[in-house]
Motif scaffolding. Structure first.
Motif, PDB file in Angstrom:
ATOM      1  N   GLY A 155      36.999 -54.007  73.513  1.00  0.00           N
ATOM      2  CA  GLY A 155      36.968 -53.856  72.071  1.00  0.00           C
ATOM      3  C   GLY A 155      37.463 -52.497  71.617  1.00  0.00           C
ATOM      4  O   GLY A 155      37.523 -52.206  70.443  1.00  0.00           O
ATOM      5  N   MET A 156      37.790 -51.595  72.552  1.00  0.00           N
ATOM      6  CA  MET A 156      38.289 -50.261  72.255  1.00  0.00           C
ATOM      7  C   MET A 156      39.446 -49.974  73.191  1.00  0.00           C
ATOM      8  O   MET A 156      39.597 -50.618  74.213  1.00  0.00           O
ATOM      9  N   SER A 157      40.257 -48.974  72.851  1.00  0.00           N
ATOM     10  CA  SER A 157      41.289 -48.558  73.793  1.00  0.00           C
ATOM     11  C   SER A 157      40.597 -47.877  74.958  1.00  0.00           C
ATOM     12  O   SER A 157      39.450 -47.473  74.851  1.00  0.00           O
ATOM     13  N   GLY A 158      41.265 -47.713  76.076  1.00  0.00           N
ATOM     14  CA  GLY A 158      40.648 -47.117  77.250  1.00  0.00           C
ATOM     15  C   GLY A 158      40.692 -45.612  77.253  1.00  0.00           C
ATOM     16  O   GLY A 158      40.177 -44.998  78.170  1.00  0.00           O
ATOM     17  N   ARG A 159      41.281 -44.968  76.236  1.00  0.00           N
ATOM     18  CA  ARG A 159      41.394 -43.514  76.234  1.00  0.00           C
ATOM     19  C   ARG A 159      40.085 -42.894  75.747  1.00  0.00           C
ATOM     20  O   ARG A 159      39.565 -43.264  74.702  1.00  0.00           O
ATOM     21  N   PRO A 160      39.550 -41.927  76.508  1.00  0.00           N
ATOM     22  CA  PRO A 160      38.240 -41.366  76.177  1.00  0.00           C
ATOM     23  C   PRO A 160      38.126 -40.812  74.761  1.00  0.00           C
ATOM     24  O   PRO A 160      37.122 -41.051  74.089  1.00  0.00           O
ATOM     25  N   LEU A 161      39.120 -40.061  74.296  1.00  0.00           N
ATOM     26  CA  LEU A 161      39.009 -39.491  72.956  1.00  0.00           C
ATOM     27  C   LEU A 161      39.069 -40.568  71.883  1.00  0.00           C
ATOM     28  O   LEU A 161      38.463 -40.423  70.817  1.00  0.00           O
ATOM     29  N   ASP A 162      39.769 -41.670  72.146  1.00  0.00           N
ATOM     30  CA  ASP A 162      39.781 -42.790  71.203  1.00  0.00           C
ATOM     31  C   ASP A 162      38.405 -43.452  71.132  1.00  0.00           C
ATOM     32  O   ASP A 162      37.958 -43.864  70.061  1.00  0.00           O
ATOM     33  N   VAL A 163      37.736 -43.549  72.270  1.00  0.00           N
ATOM     34  CA  VAL A 163      36.384 -44.120  72.296  1.00  0.00           C
ATOM     35  C   VAL A 163      35.431 -43.214  71.520  1.00  0.00           C
ATOM     36  O   VAL A 163      34.608 -43.688  70.735  1.00  0.00           O
ATOM     37  N   LEU A 164      35.569 -41.897  71.696  1.00  0.00           N
ATOM     38  CA  LEU A 164      34.717 -40.973  70.938  1.00  0.00           C
ATOM     39  C   LEU A 164      34.997 -41.072  69.447  1.00  0.00           C
ATOM     40  O   LEU A 164      34.065 -41.085  68.641  1.00  0.00           O
ATOM     41  N   GLU A 165      36.258 -41.171  69.070  1.00  0.00           N
ATOM     42  CA  GLU A 165      36.616 -41.298  67.657  1.00  0.00           C
ATOM     43  C   GLU A 165      35.992 -42.551  67.052  1.00  0.00           C
ATOM     44  O   GLU A 165      35.441 -42.526  65.958  1.00  0.00           O
ATOM     45  N   ALA A 166      36.047 -43.659  67.798  1.00  0.00           N
ATOM     46  CA  ALA A 166      35.470 -44.920  67.317  1.00  0.00           C
ATOM     47  C   ALA A 166      33.943 -44.850  67.251  1.00  0.00           C
ATOM     48  O   ALA A 166      33.322 -45.593  66.496  1.00  0.00           O
ATOM     49  N   SER A 167      33.338 -43.938  68.026  1.00  0.00           N
ATOM     50  CA  SER A 167      31.881 -43.826  68.081  1.00  0.00           C
ATOM     51  C   SER A 167      31.315 -42.804  67.107  1.00  0.00           C
ATOM     52  O   SER A 167      30.093 -42.671  67.005  1.00  0.00           O
ATOM     53  N   LEU A 168      32.165 -42.069  66.393  1.00  0.00           N
ATOM     54  CA  LEU A 168      31.672 -41.086  65.423  1.00  0.00           C
ATOM     55  C   LEU A 168      30.781 -41.764  64.390  1.00  0.00           C
ATOM     56  O   LEU A 168      31.118 -42.821  63.873  1.00  0.00           O
ATOM     57  N   GLY A 169      29.639 -41.166  64.136  1.00  0.00           N
ATOM     58  CA  GLY A 169      28.697 -41.728  63.169  1.00  0.00           C
ATOM     59  C   GLY A 169      27.819 -42.823  63.741  1.00  0.00           C
ATOM     60  O   GLY A 169      26.943 -43.344  63.056  1.00  0.00           O
ATOM     61  N   GLU A 170      28.014 -43.168  65.007  1.00  0.00           N
ATOM     62  CA  GLU A 170      27.227 -44.210  65.673  1.00  0.00           C
ATOM     63  C   GLU A 170      26.247 -43.570  66.649  1.00  0.00           C
ATOM     64  O   GLU A 170      26.427 -42.442  67.096  1.00  0.00           O
ATOM     65  N   GLU A 171      25.216 -44.335  67.027  1.00  0.00           N
ATOM     66  CA  GLU A 171      24.278 -43.863  68.035  1.00  0.00           C
ATOM     67  C   GLU A 171      24.908 -43.993  69.416  1.00  0.00           C
ATOM     68  O   GLU A 171      25.498 -45.028  69.739  1.00  0.00           O
ATOM     69  N   VAL A 172      24.797 -42.925  70.221  1.00  0.00           N
ATOM     70  CA  VAL A 172      25.316 -42.927  71.584  1.00  0.00           C
ATOM     71  C   VAL A 172      24.229 -42.418  72.529  1.00  0.00           C
ATOM     72  O   VAL A 172      23.297 -41.735  72.109  1.00  0.00           O
ATOM     73  N   THR A 173      24.370 -42.759  73.804  1.00  0.00           N
ATOM     74  CA  THR A 173      23.519 -42.217  74.856  1.00  0.00           C
ATOM     75  C   THR A 173      24.417 -41.390  75.764  1.00  0.00           C
ATOM     76  O   THR A 173      25.420 -41.891  76.265  1.00  0.00           O
ATOM     77  N   VAL A 174      24.066 -40.126  75.959  1.00  0.00           N
ATOM     78  CA  VAL A 174      24.859 -39.211  76.775  1.00  0.00           C
ATOM     79  C   VAL A 174      24.041 -38.844  78.001  1.00  0.00           C
ATOM     80  O   VAL A 174      22.907 -38.369  77.883  1.00  0.00           O
ATOM     81  N   ARG A 175      24.589 -39.070  79.185  1.00  0.00           N
ATOM     82  CA  ARG A 175      23.920 -38.710  80.442  1.00  0.00           C
ATOM     83  C   ARG A 175      24.611 -37.471  81.000  1.00  0.00           C
ATOM     84  O   ARG A 175      25.837 -37.417  81.065  1.00  0.00           O
ATOM     85  N   LEU A 176      23.806 -36.489  81.414  1.00  0.00           N
ATOM     86  CA  LEU A 176      24.324 -35.232  81.934  1.00  0.00           C
ATOM     87  C   LEU A 176      24.217 -35.172  83.455  1.00  0.00           C
ATOM     88  O   LEU A 176      23.506 -35.972  84.073  1.00  0.00           O
ATOM     89  N   LYS A 177      24.902 -34.205  84.048  1.00  0.00           N
ATOM     90  CA  LYS A 177      24.897 -34.033  85.505  1.00  0.00           C
ATOM     91  C   LYS A 177      23.493 -33.908  86.080  1.00  0.00           C
ATOM     92  O   LYS A 177      23.212 -34.423  87.142  1.00  0.00           O
ATOM     93  N   GLY A 178      22.609 -33.223  85.392  1.00  0.00           N
ATOM     94  CA  GLY A 178      21.242 -33.013  85.875  1.00  0.00           C
ATOM     95  C   GLY A 178      20.341 -34.225  85.746  1.00  0.00           C
ATOM     96  O   GLY A 178      19.191 -34.190  86.131  1.00  0.00           O
ATOM     97  N   GLY A 179      20.850 -35.316  85.151  1.00  0.00           N
ATOM     98  CA  GLY A 179      20.064 -36.525  84.994  1.00  0.00           C
ATOM     99  C   GLY A 179      19.453 -36.692  83.611  1.00  0.00           C
ATOM    100  O   GLY A 179      18.934 -37.755  83.292  1.00  0.00           O
ATOM    101  N   GLU A 180      19.506 -35.640  82.767  1.00  0.00           N
ATOM    102  CA  GLU A 180      18.953 -35.752  81.425  1.00  0.00           C
ATOM    103  C   GLU A 180      19.789 -36.717  80.592  1.00  0.00           C
ATOM    104  O   GLU A 180      20.985 -36.875  80.823  1.00  0.00           O
ATOM    105  N   GLU A 181      19.147 -37.350  79.635  1.00  0.00           N
ATOM    106  CA  GLU A 181      19.842 -38.228  78.697  1.00  0.00           C
ATOM    107  C   GLU A 181      19.508 -37.807  77.278  1.00  0.00           C
ATOM    108  O   GLU A 181      18.372 -37.443  76.985  1.00  0.00           O
ATOM    109  N   TYR A 182      20.515 -37.840  76.431  1.00  0.00           N
ATOM    110  CA  TYR A 182      20.342 -37.558  75.004  1.00  0.00           C
ATOM    111  C   TYR A 182      20.771 -38.791  74.235  1.00  0.00           C
ATOM    112  O   TYR A 182      21.817 -39.377  74.528  1.00  0.00           O
ATOM    113  N   VAL A 183      19.957 -39.187  73.261  1.00  0.00           N
ATOM    114  CA  VAL A 183      20.279 -40.325  72.403  1.00  0.00           C
ATOM    115  C   VAL A 183      20.290 -39.805  70.975  1.00  0.00           C
ATOM    116  O   VAL A 183      19.364 -39.118  70.544  1.00  0.00           O
TER     117      VAL A 183
END
Length: 93
Positions: A32-60
């Protein structure tokens, strides 16, 4: 990686074998999105996301900003968090 190529300035640089470590993006029809990472981020602006970091922490939270280095700005209603791009392992829209 293979070493041995030299740039114009004489410094060596790595060449990745096309069979090893090749990134195969999802096709637009399947994701449903292009495969380019910045395009996915652009499409996700203003939406809820879950971000996982190297240390295992998650931000929602709501993705309110990003840049070309994939530094992210996440807001959860009370707090604004800025996440440096090199710490990000995954972003789930």
């Amino acid at each position: 990686m293979l070493w041995g190529r030299r740039g114009i300035d004489g410094h060596r640089w790595a060449v990745r074998s096309p069979r090893v470590g090749t990134f195969m993006p999802a096709t637009p029809a399947s994701s449903g999105m292009s495969g380019r990472p910045l395009d996915v981020l652009e499409a996700s602006l203003g939406e809820e996301v879950t971000v996982r970091l190297k240390g295992g922490e998650e931000y929602v939270g709501e993705l309110t900003g990003y840049d070309q280095h994939m530094n992210l700005v996440i807001e959860d209603g009370r707090d604004t968090t800025i996440i440096r791009g090199d710490n990000v392992v995954s972003i789930r829209p």
